[in-house]
Design a protein around this motif. Structure first.
Motif, PDB file in Angstrom:
ATOM      1  N   GLU A 138      -8.943   2.856  10.938  1.00 57.02           N
ATOM      2  CA  GLU A 138      -8.858   2.676   9.432  1.00 57.02           C
ATOM      3  C   GLU A 138      -8.374   1.083   8.947  1.00 57.02           C
TER       4      GLU A 138
ATOM      5  N   THR B 296     -14.399   5.443   3.530  1.00 59.07           N
ATOM      6  CA  THR B 296     -14.565   4.127   2.960  1.00 59.07           C
ATOM      7  C   THR B 296     -14.386   4.543   1.232  1.00 59.07           C
TER       8      THR B 296
ATOM      9  N   ASP C 233       0.782  -1.280  -0.147  1.00 59.27           N
ATOM     10  CA  ASP C 233      -0.042  -0.006   0.149  1.00 59.27           C
ATOM     11  C   ASP C 233       0.843   1.314   0.068  1.00 59.27           C
TER      12      ASP C 233
ATOM     13  N   ARG D 243     -11.549  -0.220   7.659  1.00 55.05           N
ATOM     14  CA  ARG D 243     -11.349  -0.016   6.069  1.00 55.05           C
ATOM     15  C   ARG D 243     -10.505  -1.503   5.546  1.00 55.05           C
ATOM     16  N   LYS D 244      -9.450  -1.705   6.083  1.00 50.66           N
ATOM     17  CA  LYS D 244      -8.642  -2.669   5.746  1.00 50.66           C
ATOM     18  C   LYS D 244      -9.087  -4.165   5.884  1.00 50.66           C
TER      19      LYS D 244
ATOM     20  N   THR E 123     -13.054   6.931   0.186  1.00 52.73           N
ATOM     21  CA  THR E 123     -11.412   7.258  -0.250  1.00 52.73           C
ATOM     22  C   THR E 123     -10.842   5.896  -0.283  1.00 52.73           C
ATOM     23  N   TYR E 124     -10.991   4.927   0.552  1.00 57.23           N
ATOM     24  CA  TYR E 124     -10.347   3.769   0.545  1.00 57.23           C
ATOM     25  C   TYR E 124     -10.438   3.078  -1.072  1.00 57.23           C
TER      26      TYR E 124
ATOM     27  N   SER F 163      -7.225   6.676   3.205  1.00 61.86           N
ATOM     28  CA  SER F 163      -8.150   6.853   4.315  1.00 61.86           C
ATOM     29  C   SER F 163      -7.629   7.430   5.609  1.00 61.86           C
TER      30      SER F 163
ATOM     31  N   ASP G 128      -7.882   0.555  -2.786  1.00 62.49           N
ATOM     32  CA  ASP G 128      -7.629   0.057  -1.216  1.00 62.49           C
ATOM     33  C   ASP G 128      -6.491   0.402  -0.701  1.00 62.49           C
ATOM     34  N   ASN G 129      -6.006   1.497  -0.747  1.00 65.01           N
ATOM     35  CA  ASN G 129      -4.804   2.000  -0.221  1.00 65.01           C
ATOM     36  C   ASN G 129      -5.112   2.492   1.039  1.00 65.01           C
ATOM     37  N   ILE G 130      -4.888   2.042   2.275  1.00 65.15           N
ATOM     38  CA  ILE G 130      -5.131   2.249   3.660  1.00 65.15           C
ATOM     39  C   ILE G 130      -4.403   3.714   3.960  1.00 65.15           C
TER      40      ILE G 130
END
Length: 256
Positions: free
Chosen positions: A162, A221, A89, A166-167, A223-224, A234, A229-231
């Motif tokens: 996050e 979410t 990431d 998110r991840k 943004t992620y 977010s 899927d770049n932590i």
């Protein structure tokens, strides 16, 4: 995720589910129960020295310490066990850092100013403009534990939350048969509900403030997802939002 897999006999899909599954269960476990293991010894130590009211005040005021410890441990474990995920990431972040920063700044400003809208909306409805969660944070920011609370609000909590929501939570849900849009809604509402919870978890009044947390979680979410899927994207939005809130708080009340 294929390059994370050591056992070549296991399909990438199954391995991804295992990674996100462990992260999801472990992250939520630490989020919901982690601080309890540190609060209990605190109560035991203070129970014979202060009365019941003073004990509850002390627990509320100093609960930030066990919460910080639990979240730092959670972040450390996540980095330790899933470091290749975060390294990849970060490599993606470095490639598009300028695009990410522009979008992150714009979204952080949108979230910040949306707070004024929700504050006005609640006041129009005859409600307190701040949730119990916010009031508790502000009380600690006015007390002896304000420095550790600033650190938690500005950095520790955004990073930990996050990673968890998110991840791992969103990632786990998308590795199941649940559709992406439903996974998006689930993680958005889980984040909002946890932030609305108070001392009386079953109190309906606490969930009146669900809307502003849903909006915040949806932006995080989004943004992620927007940055594949770049932590780190977010995390930056979450940090900027919290830092802006802290600056506004201290600018208005001049606590420091």
């Amino acid at each position: 995720m294929n390059n994370y897999r050591k056992d070549k006999t296991v399909s990438p899909y199954i391995y991804d589910k295992i990674i996100y599954g462990f992260g999801f269960i472990g992250g939520l476990g630490i989020l919901l129960l982690g601080s309890v293991f540190f609060i209990i010894p605190m109560i035991v130590m203070l129970s014979g020295k202060v009365n019941a009211d003073e004990l509850m005040d002390a627990v509320n005021m100093y609960s930030v310490y066990p919460a910080c410890i639990a979240e730092v441990i959670g972040v450390g474990l996540a980095i330790c066990f899933f470091k290749k995920v975060f390294i990849e990431d970060f490599k993606k972040f470095l490639k598009d850092w300028y695009k990410i920063l522009i979008v992150v700044l714009a979204l952080a400003v949108i979230i910040y100013y949306s707070g004024f809208f929700f504050e006005w909306l609640y006041e129009v409805c005859g409600l307190e403009s701040e949730s119990i969660n916010q009031e508790t944070i502000y009380a600690i920011l006015n007390g002896k534990s304000k420095l550790i609370m600033i650190l938690q609000v500005a950095i520790i909590a955004p990073v930990f939350e996050e990673i968890v929501f998110r991840k791992f939570t969103f990632g786990f849900l998308r590795q199941t048969n649940i559709k992406s849009i439903i996974s998006f809604c689930i993680v958005t509402f889980i984040f909002a509900i946890i932030h609305c919870s108070s001392e009386d978890f079953m109190s309906i009044d606490a969930y009146v403030y669900l809307f502003n947390y849903v909006f915040l979680s949806a932006i995080l979410t989004l943004t992620y997802v927007l940055f594949k899927d770049n932590i780190y994207a977010s995390i930056l939005v979450h940090i900027l939002n919290n830092v802006l809130s802290l600056l506004m708080f201290y600018g208005v009340f001049n606590v420091i």
